[in-house]
Design a protein around this motif. Sequence first.
Motif, PDB file in Angstrom:
ATOM      1  N   VAL A 451       0.838  -1.203   0.000  1.00 41.26           N
ATOM      2  CA  VAL A 451       0.000   0.000   0.000  1.00 41.26           C
ATOM      3  C   VAL A 451       0.874   1.253   0.000  1.00 41.26           C
ATOM      4  O   VAL A 451       0.592   2.228  -0.725  1.00 41.26           O
ATOM      5  CB  VAL A 451      -0.955  -0.015   1.214  1.00 41.26           C
ATOM      6  N   ARG A 452       1.954   1.252   0.783  1.00 38.54           N
ATOM      7  CA  ARG A 452       2.858   2.409   0.811  1.00 38.54           C
ATOM      8  C   ARG A 452       3.459   2.655  -0.571  1.00 38.54           C
ATOM      9  O   ARG A 452       3.590   3.808  -1.013  1.00 38.54           O
ATOM     10  CB  ARG A 452       3.970   2.173   1.836  1.00 38.54           C
ATOM     11  N   LYS A 453       3.789   1.599  -1.256  1.00 41.21           N
ATOM     12  CA  LYS A 453       4.334   1.725  -2.603  1.00 41.21           C
ATOM     13  C   LYS A 453       3.314   2.383  -3.530  1.00 41.21           C
ATOM     14  O   LYS A 453       3.665   3.247  -4.352  1.00 41.21           O
ATOM     15  CB  LYS A 453       4.728   0.349  -3.135  1.00 41.21           C
ATOM     16  N   GLY A 454       2.035   2.014  -3.379  1.00 43.85           N
ATOM     17  CA  GLY A 454       0.994   2.618  -4.204  1.00 43.85           C
ATOM     18  C   GLY A 454       0.847   4.108  -3.947  1.00 43.85           C
ATOM     19  O   GLY A 454       0.643   4.896  -4.883  1.00 43.85           O
ATOM     20  N   TYR A 458       1.312   6.810  -6.842  1.00 45.50           N
ATOM     21  CA  TYR A 458       0.112   7.424  -7.400  1.00 45.50           C
ATOM     22  C   TYR A 458      -0.509   8.498  -6.512  1.00 45.50           C
ATOM     23  O   TYR A 458      -1.495   9.123  -6.897  1.00 45.50           O
ATOM     24  CB  TYR A 458      -0.949   6.339  -7.664  1.00 45.50           C
ATOM     25  N   GLY A 459       0.027   8.690  -5.320  1.00 41.73           N
ATOM     26  CA  GLY A 459      -0.601   9.611  -4.398  1.00 41.73           C
ATOM     27  C   GLY A 459      -1.685   8.904  -3.596  1.00 41.73           C
ATOM     28  O   GLY A 459      -2.160   7.824  -3.952  1.00 41.73           O
ATOM     29  N   ASP A 460      -2.115   9.528  -2.516  1.00 39.95           N
ATOM     30  CA  ASP A 460      -3.089   8.906  -1.618  1.00 39.95           C
ATOM     31  C   ASP A 460      -4.520   9.173  -2.096  1.00 39.95           C
ATOM     32  O   ASP A 460      -4.901  10.327  -2.347  1.00 39.95           O
ATOM     33  CB  ASP A 460      -2.902   9.445  -0.204  1.00 39.95           C
ATOM     34  N   LEU A 461      -5.285   8.093  -2.261  1.00 40.80           N
ATOM     35  CA  LEU A 461      -6.710   8.155  -2.588  1.00 40.80           C
ATOM     36  C   LEU A 461      -6.991   8.758  -3.970  1.00 40.80           C
ATOM     37  O   LEU A 461      -8.091   9.249  -4.229  1.00 40.80           O
ATOM     38  CB  LEU A 461      -7.478   8.945  -1.512  1.00 40.80           C
ATOM     39  N   THR A 462      -6.027   8.707  -4.857  1.00 37.50           N
ATOM     40  CA  THR A 462      -6.256   9.135  -6.231  1.00 37.50           C
ATOM     41  C   THR A 462      -6.880   7.987  -7.020  1.00 37.50           C
ATOM     42  O   THR A 462      -6.873   6.827  -6.581  1.00 37.50           O
ATOM     43  CB  THR A 462      -4.938   9.546  -6.896  1.00 37.50           C
ATOM     44  N   GLU A 463      -7.417   8.289  -8.185  1.00 35.95           N
ATOM     45  CA  GLU A 463      -8.020   7.233  -9.007  1.00 35.95           C
ATOM     46  C   GLU A 463      -6.990   6.166  -9.390  1.00 35.95           C
ATOM     47  O   GLU A 463      -7.284   4.967  -9.285  1.00 35.95           O
ATOM     48  CB  GLU A 463      -8.661   7.840 -10.260  1.00 35.95           C
ATOM     49  N   PRO A 464      -5.787   6.537  -9.819  1.00 35.32           N
ATOM     50  CA  PRO A 464      -4.784   5.493 -10.094  1.00 35.32           C
ATOM     51  C   PRO A 464      -4.448   4.658  -8.850  1.00 35.32           C
ATOM     52  O   PRO A 464      -4.178   3.462  -8.954  1.00 35.32           O
ATOM     53  CB  PRO A 464      -3.567   6.281 -10.577  1.00 35.32           C
ATOM     54  N   TRP A 466      -6.557   3.850  -6.430  1.00 35.64           N
ATOM     55  CA  TRP A 466      -7.630   2.880  -6.212  1.00 35.64           C
ATOM     56  C   TRP A 466      -7.549   1.738  -7.222  1.00 35.64           C
ATOM     57  O   TRP A 466      -7.853   0.586  -6.891  1.00 35.64           O
ATOM     58  CB  TRP A 466      -8.987   3.561  -6.277  1.00 35.64           C
ATOM     59  N   LEU A 467      -7.124   2.029  -8.451  1.00 35.05           N
ATOM     60  CA  LEU A 467      -6.932   0.954  -9.426  1.00 35.05           C
ATOM     61  C   LEU A 467      -5.810   0.022  -8.976  1.00 35.05           C
ATOM     62  O   LEU A 467      -5.891  -1.205  -9.147  1.00 35.05           O
ATOM     63  CB  LEU A 467      -6.612   1.552 -10.798  1.00 35.05           C
ATOM     64  N   TYR A 468      -4.795   0.602  -8.400  1.00 33.79           N
ATOM     65  CA  TYR A 468      -3.673  -0.190  -7.871  1.00 33.79           C
ATOM     66  C   TYR A 468      -4.151  -1.065  -6.704  1.00 33.79           C
ATOM     67  O   TYR A 468      -3.799  -2.257  -6.617  1.00 33.79           O
ATOM     68  CB  TYR A 468      -2.568   0.763  -7.428  1.00 33.79           C
ATOM     69  N   VAL A 469      -4.937  -0.492  -5.800  1.00 30.26           N
ATOM     70  CA  VAL A 469      -5.467  -1.258  -4.664  1.00 30.26           C
ATOM     71  C   VAL A 469      -6.365  -2.390  -5.171  1.00 30.26           C
ATOM     72  O   VAL A 469      -6.327  -3.510  -4.636  1.00 30.26           O
ATOM     73  CB  VAL A 469      -6.239  -0.326  -3.703  1.00 30.26           C
ATOM     74  N   ARG A 470      -7.154  -2.110  -6.185  1.00 32.40           N
ATOM     75  CA  ARG A 470      -8.021  -3.156  -6.748  1.00 32.40           C
ATOM     76  C   ARG A 470      -7.176  -4.327  -7.261  1.00 32.40           C
ATOM     77  O   ARG A 470      -7.499  -5.494  -7.010  1.00 32.40           O
ATOM     78  CB  ARG A 470      -8.858  -2.565  -7.876  1.00 32.40           C
ATOM     79  N   GLU A 471      -6.105  -4.000  -7.940  1.00 29.53           N
ATOM     80  CA  GLU A 471      -5.233  -5.059  -8.457  1.00 29.53           C
ATOM     81  C   GLU A 471      -4.621  -5.866  -7.312  1.00 29.53           C
ATOM     82  O   GLU A 471      -4.541  -7.106  -7.378  1.00 29.53           O
ATOM     83  CB  GLU A 471      -4.134  -4.430  -9.314  1.00 29.53           C
ATOM     84  N   LEU A 472      -4.187  -5.187  -6.254  1.00 27.58           N
ATOM     85  CA  LEU A 472      -3.648  -5.897  -5.092  1.00 27.58           C
ATOM     86  C   LEU A 472      -4.699  -6.789  -4.449  1.00 27.58           C
ATOM     87  O   LEU A 472      -4.422  -7.935  -4.077  1.00 27.58           O
ATOM     88  CB  LEU A 472      -3.144  -4.889  -4.055  1.00 27.58           C
TER      89      LEU A 472
END
Length: 498
Positions: A451-454, A458-464, A466-472
Amino acid sequence: MTFRIHHILFRVALTVVSLFTLVPSGYAHSGKARFHAIIDTDGAADDLRALCMLLGNREVEVLAVTTSEGALPPAESAAYVRALLDGFYHEGVPVGAGHPTGAAAPVWRAHSRQVNWGDIPPSTGGFPSAQKLIAETLGDEEEKVFFIALGALTNVYDVLQENPALGDRIDRIVWYNSQTEPLTGANYEADSVAARAVLASGIPVTVVSANPACPLVVTPPLLDSIAAVPTVYARKIADTHRTAPLEKLVDTGHLQAWDDLIAVNLFAPELFDTREISGSVTSCSLPDKASAARAQAEILAILRGKPDTESRVFYGFPIQHELYAADVVPMVDETIARHGPSEWRAGVLTNELHGHLGIYATIGVKMGIRAREYFNIGVDDIEVTTYAGHNPPISCMNDGLQVGTGASVGHGLITVAESAPPRPEARFSFKGKTLRLVLKPEYARRIREDVRKGIELYGDLTEPYWLYVRELALQYWRDFDRHEIFDMYVEEESVSEL
């Protein structure tokens, strides 16, 4: 104390009418077990089949398993039963060992010892006495109990001798014995004194017997049909009967349904010819070849269970690929194969409830399913205390816990402990037993680092982001094994919250 549900909108996208048809009222069910059972076994191969059938069917709640004299000595068969239960991850189902009766060992004891029930655990100081476990279970259980006897009647006899009033807590004793008129057979002869006393006790007893004129033979084609049932319980039956020593007995046509006919009788009594032996004792057996053939189909039906005992709207949870998002489709079949349909169902519903594919929500699903598996129970049967707090991201675990266990806020079965700091941990209490599950530090650390890497990328709570979190979340859902990612602690019910 209040519990804040995030994203209350339950956005189930699978509500297309074509997914399911209206189900006749005869198929409606509460999801609660019909049979609350103590199972007593002597460790024979037909007992293994019966246990697999009953453990794997959500209409049976197995409260305890005890062992009696017969195919194996009681202490030895208790170790085999413990291995079977642990192999199914039902560590919370207690096992008690009876005492030897001095009966002669049956000729099939040698090959009974060779049947692979599972990995025998190292000695931990023995098992509680069957008499004590049965008495405690009868005394604590709210529902009347079916006592399913696959061996001698020693243990229930001992309980009734010590406390006759506990007989009122028994709904019925269902006992396999090869013959009632005259009363004879291996299970009777292992303790004839106990058998005669129990049959005369006035407690309702159903004696199930095989009919030599129309045996239900365990054949290779029947095993093929059992192997095709996609459950671990069916697979266990097939695997044990396709290896020594049972494989040879199957090939020669020796193995028949004996004690496992009890399971068939519980679910399909209409297949049996029933005779009254006394005011409280009935005897039943399959009357003809047509009934024996139908009993084979019933064995498969018991192993399959109802299409979805966890659902109240769907009749069988939809898994068609075209219903899922493009990035979910590649993992549907693999994830169900790895983790089972219950975890898949709970994961889908949780993420719809949660409003996005959440990492800790998925951890909560796996934790809740693991707890239910430990106790071998259905949904809405367990009390949960979560230490995940009220604030995301860790509090997102609470959504998964609710769906995974059925312990929802509305049912009043989940409590958020006021602990600081929040942590991915929960306690699960069921009928006086408590299990605590904690996400292992290495998995918690991996999630934090990912999550820290994301955030860095991409910044915190940005659209990219959230896409990264979805993939994780999809990756963790597919790859994290609920049997490996948690530390497990068994606690006394009185343990105070930390």
